[in-house]
Motif scaffolding. Sequence first.
Motif, PDB file in Angstrom:
ATOM      1  N   ILE A  28     -63.999  29.278 -25.426  1.00 49.12           N
ATOM      2  CA  ILE A  28     -63.367  29.154 -26.749  1.00 49.12           C
ATOM      3  C   ILE A  28     -62.169  28.129 -26.687  1.00 49.12           C
ATOM      4  CG2 ILE A  28     -62.645  29.992 -29.158  1.00 49.12           C
ATOM      5  CD1 ILE A  28     -64.421  32.689 -27.946  1.00 49.12           C
ATOM      6  N   PHE A  29     -62.440  27.059 -26.615  1.00 56.04           N
ATOM      7  CA  PHE A  29     -61.031  26.339 -26.125  1.00 56.04           C
ATOM      8  C   PHE A  29     -60.074  26.443 -27.153  1.00 56.04           C
ATOM      9  CE2 PHE A  29     -58.642  22.913 -24.200  1.00 56.04           C
ATOM     10  CZ  PHE A  29     -58.330  21.899 -25.429  1.00 56.04           C
ATOM     11  N   SER A  30     -60.389  26.409 -28.467  1.00 56.83           N
ATOM     12  CA  SER A  30     -59.763  26.307 -29.404  1.00 56.83           C
ATOM     13  C   SER A  30     -58.282  27.529 -29.626  1.00 56.83           C
ATOM     14  CB  SER A  30     -60.260  26.299 -30.965  1.00 56.83           C
ATOM     15  OG  SER A  30     -61.083  27.577 -30.983  1.00 56.83           O
ATOM     16  N   ILE A  31     -58.622  28.591 -29.019  1.00 55.69           N
ATOM     17  CA  ILE A  31     -57.856  29.740 -29.086  1.00 55.69           C
ATOM     18  C   ILE A  31     -56.389  29.403 -27.955  1.00 55.69           C
ATOM     19  CG2 ILE A  31     -59.377  31.168 -29.989  1.00 55.69           C
ATOM     20  CD1 ILE A  31     -59.408  32.536 -26.764  1.00 55.69           C
ATOM     21  N   TYR A  32     -56.630  28.428 -27.254  1.00 57.89           N
ATOM     22  CA  TYR A  32     -55.668  28.240 -26.138  1.00 57.89           C
ATOM     23  C   TYR A  32     -54.509  27.508 -26.679  1.00 57.89           C
ATOM     24  CZ  TYR A  32     -58.605  30.669 -22.973  1.00 57.89           C
ATOM     25  OH  TYR A  32     -59.326  31.694 -22.331  1.00 57.89           O
ATOM     26  N   ALA A  33     -53.181  27.664 -26.410  1.00 60.17           N
ATOM     27  CA  ALA A  33     -52.147  26.841 -26.490  1.00 60.17           C
ATOM     28  C   ALA A  33     -52.473  26.027 -25.243  1.00 60.17           C
ATOM     29  CB  ALA A  33     -50.962  27.469 -26.547  1.00 60.17           C
ATOM     30  N   MET A  34     -52.136  24.615 -25.376  1.00 58.79           N
ATOM     31  CA  MET A  34     -52.202  23.719 -24.318  1.00 58.79           C
ATOM     32  C   MET A  34     -50.962  22.865 -24.203  1.00 58.79           C
ATOM     33  SD  MET A  34     -55.413  24.380 -23.377  1.00 58.79           S
ATOM     34  CE  MET A  34     -55.238  23.004 -22.180  1.00 58.79           C
ATOM     35  N   GLY A  35     -50.532  22.624 -22.845  1.00 55.16           N
ATOM     36  CA  GLY A  35     -49.543  22.024 -22.581  1.00 55.16           C
ATOM     37  C   GLY A  35     -49.579  21.053 -21.309  1.00 55.16           C
ATOM     38  N   TRP A  36     -48.804  20.044 -21.286  1.00 53.34           N
ATOM     39  CA  TRP A  36     -48.433  19.220 -20.020  1.00 53.34           C
ATOM     40  C   TRP A  36     -47.167  19.481 -19.485  1.00 53.34           C
ATOM     41  CZ3 TRP A  36     -52.233  16.329 -17.846  1.00 53.34           C
ATOM     42  CH2 TRP A  36     -53.363  15.972 -18.746  1.00 53.34           C
ATOM     43  N   TYR A  37     -47.038  19.538 -18.109  1.00 54.68           N
ATOM     44  CA  TYR A  37     -45.934  19.888 -17.545  1.00 54.68           C
ATOM     45  C   TYR A  37     -46.043  18.619 -16.003  1.00 54.68           C
ATOM     46  CZ  TYR A  37     -45.613  24.272 -19.741  1.00 54.68           C
ATOM     47  OH  TYR A  37     -45.509  25.396 -20.700  1.00 54.68           O
ATOM     48  N   ARG A  38     -44.779  18.441 -15.791  1.00 53.85           N
ATOM     49  CA  ARG A  38     -44.660  17.581 -14.413  1.00 53.85           C
ATOM     50  C   ARG A  38     -43.659  18.147 -13.569  1.00 53.85           C
ATOM     51  NH1 ARG A  38     -41.674  12.628 -17.822  1.00 53.85           N
ATOM     52  NH2 ARG A  38     -39.587  13.611 -17.876  1.00 53.85           N
ATOM     53  N   GLN A  39     -44.016  17.683 -12.346  1.00 61.08           N
ATOM     54  CA  GLN A  39     -43.259  18.211 -11.430  1.00 61.08           C
ATOM     55  C   GLN A  39     -42.948  16.815 -10.316  1.00 61.08           C
ATOM     56  OE1 GLN A  39     -44.430  21.393  -8.954  1.00 61.08           O
ATOM     57  NE2 GLN A  39     -42.422  21.804  -7.917  1.00 61.08           N
ATOM     58  N   ALA A  40     -41.802  16.306 -10.371  1.00 63.84           N
ATOM     59  CA  ALA A  40     -41.359  15.337  -9.196  1.00 63.84           C
ATOM     60  C   ALA A  40     -40.929  15.953  -8.058  1.00 63.84           C
ATOM     61  CB  ALA A  40     -40.188  14.709  -9.748  1.00 63.84           C
ATOM     62  N   PRO A  41     -40.840  15.152  -7.027  1.00 58.97           N
ATOM     63  CA  PRO A  41     -40.698  15.778  -5.352  1.00 58.97           C
ATOM     64  C   PRO A  41     -39.218  16.260  -5.506  1.00 58.97           C
ATOM     65  CG  PRO A  41     -41.635  13.323  -5.437  1.00 58.97           C
ATOM     66  CD  PRO A  41     -41.298  13.759  -7.047  1.00 58.97           C
ATOM     67  N   GLY A  42     -39.324  17.427  -5.128  1.00 56.11           N
ATOM     68  CA  GLY A  42     -37.982  18.122  -4.715  1.00 56.11           C
ATOM     69  C   GLY A  42     -37.350  18.678  -6.004  1.00 56.11           C
ATOM     70  N   LYS A  75     -64.243  18.612 -27.695  1.00 53.20           N
ATOM     71  CA  LYS A  75     -64.574  18.136 -26.668  1.00 53.20           C
ATOM     72  C   LYS A  75     -64.064  19.167 -25.524  1.00 53.20           C
ATOM     73  CE  LYS A  75     -65.565  13.315 -27.803  1.00 53.20           C
ATOM     74  NZ  LYS A  75     -65.309  12.124 -27.672  1.00 53.20           N
ATOM     75  N   ASN A  76     -63.300  19.949 -26.010  1.00 51.09           N
ATOM     76  CA  ASN A  76     -62.530  20.997 -25.073  1.00 51.09           C
ATOM     77  C   ASN A  76     -61.447  20.111 -24.189  1.00 51.09           C
ATOM     78  OD1 ASN A  76     -63.994  22.928 -25.953  1.00 51.09           O
ATOM     79  ND2 ASN A  76     -64.706  23.772 -23.817  1.00 51.09           N
ATOM     80  N   THR A  77     -60.849  19.425 -25.047  1.00 44.14           N
ATOM     81  CA  THR A  77     -59.846  18.332 -24.158  1.00 44.14           C
ATOM     82  C   THR A  77     -58.565  18.154 -24.764  1.00 44.14           C
ATOM     83  OG1 THR A  77     -61.833  17.145 -23.353  1.00 44.14           O
ATOM     84  CG2 THR A  77     -59.615  16.328 -23.134  1.00 44.14           C
ATOM     85  N   VAL A  78     -57.497  18.036 -23.867  1.00 46.71           N
ATOM     86  CA  VAL A  78     -56.034  17.898 -24.435  1.00 46.71           C
ATOM     87  C   VAL A  78     -55.800  16.576 -23.538  1.00 46.71           C
ATOM     88  CG1 VAL A  78     -55.100  19.110 -22.783  1.00 46.71           C
ATOM     89  CG2 VAL A  78     -54.044  18.678 -24.858  1.00 46.71           C
ATOM     90  N   PHE A  79     -55.078  15.572 -24.429  1.00 46.28           N
ATOM     91  CA  PHE A  79     -54.825  14.461 -24.063  1.00 46.28           C
ATOM     92  C   PHE A  79     -53.150  14.312 -24.225  1.00 46.28           C
ATOM     93  CE2 PHE A  79     -58.940  12.593 -24.430  1.00 46.28           C
ATOM     94  CZ  PHE A  79     -59.589  13.416 -25.467  1.00 46.28           C
ATOM     95  N   LEU A  80     -52.583  13.316 -23.152  1.00 41.86           N
ATOM     96  CA  LEU A  80     -51.278  13.025 -23.295  1.00 41.86           C
ATOM     97  C   LEU A  80     -51.070  11.427 -23.120  1.00 41.86           C
ATOM     98  CD1 LEU A  80     -48.225  14.074 -23.390  1.00 41.86           C
ATOM     99  CD2 LEU A  80     -48.310  13.692 -20.938  1.00 41.86           C
ATOM    100  N   VAL A  81     -50.880  10.761 -24.277  1.00 39.48           N
ATOM    101  CA  VAL A  81     -50.521   9.380 -24.411  1.00 39.48           C
ATOM    102  C   VAL A  81     -49.207   9.212 -23.910  1.00 39.48           C
ATOM    103  CG1 VAL A  81     -50.820   7.448 -25.616  1.00 39.48           C
ATOM    104  CG2 VAL A  81     -52.429   8.953 -25.934  1.00 39.48           C
TER     105      VAL A  81
END
Length: 119
Positions: A28-42, A75-81
């Motif tokens: 049930i994808f729709s119940i999830y809060a989704m997020g994008w995170y990032r990690q640079a070296p160090g 489509k159970n998918t999250v995007f980041l443009v």
Amino acid sequence: QVQLVESGGGLVQPGGSLRLSCAASARIFSIYAMGWYRQAPGMQRELVATITPGGTTNYDDSVKGRFTISRDNAKNTVFLVMNSLKPEDTAVYYCKAEYAEGPLTTSYWGQGTQVTVSS
């Protein structure tokens, strides 16, 4: 258990664009809060953008106006443009799914996709 698979990373010149996708195996994808995170070296992993089950979005100040998060529950998918990319956007980008039920929060992470912004 939810599996998340990111795709769409790569090498792009400054000012260029990329679209990241994160496909989830959640029943049930729709119940999830989704997020994008990032990690640079160090550096520590940092929040980029989030989207609630209802579609409310939140962005870090560094990407506001340049990045857009969206979700396709069918489509159970999250995007980041990502537009107007800068060298400082270079990092491994991770997708996160989170579900809170009362006091209990369950989170899942993808394996990450590399984004490199360089001329």
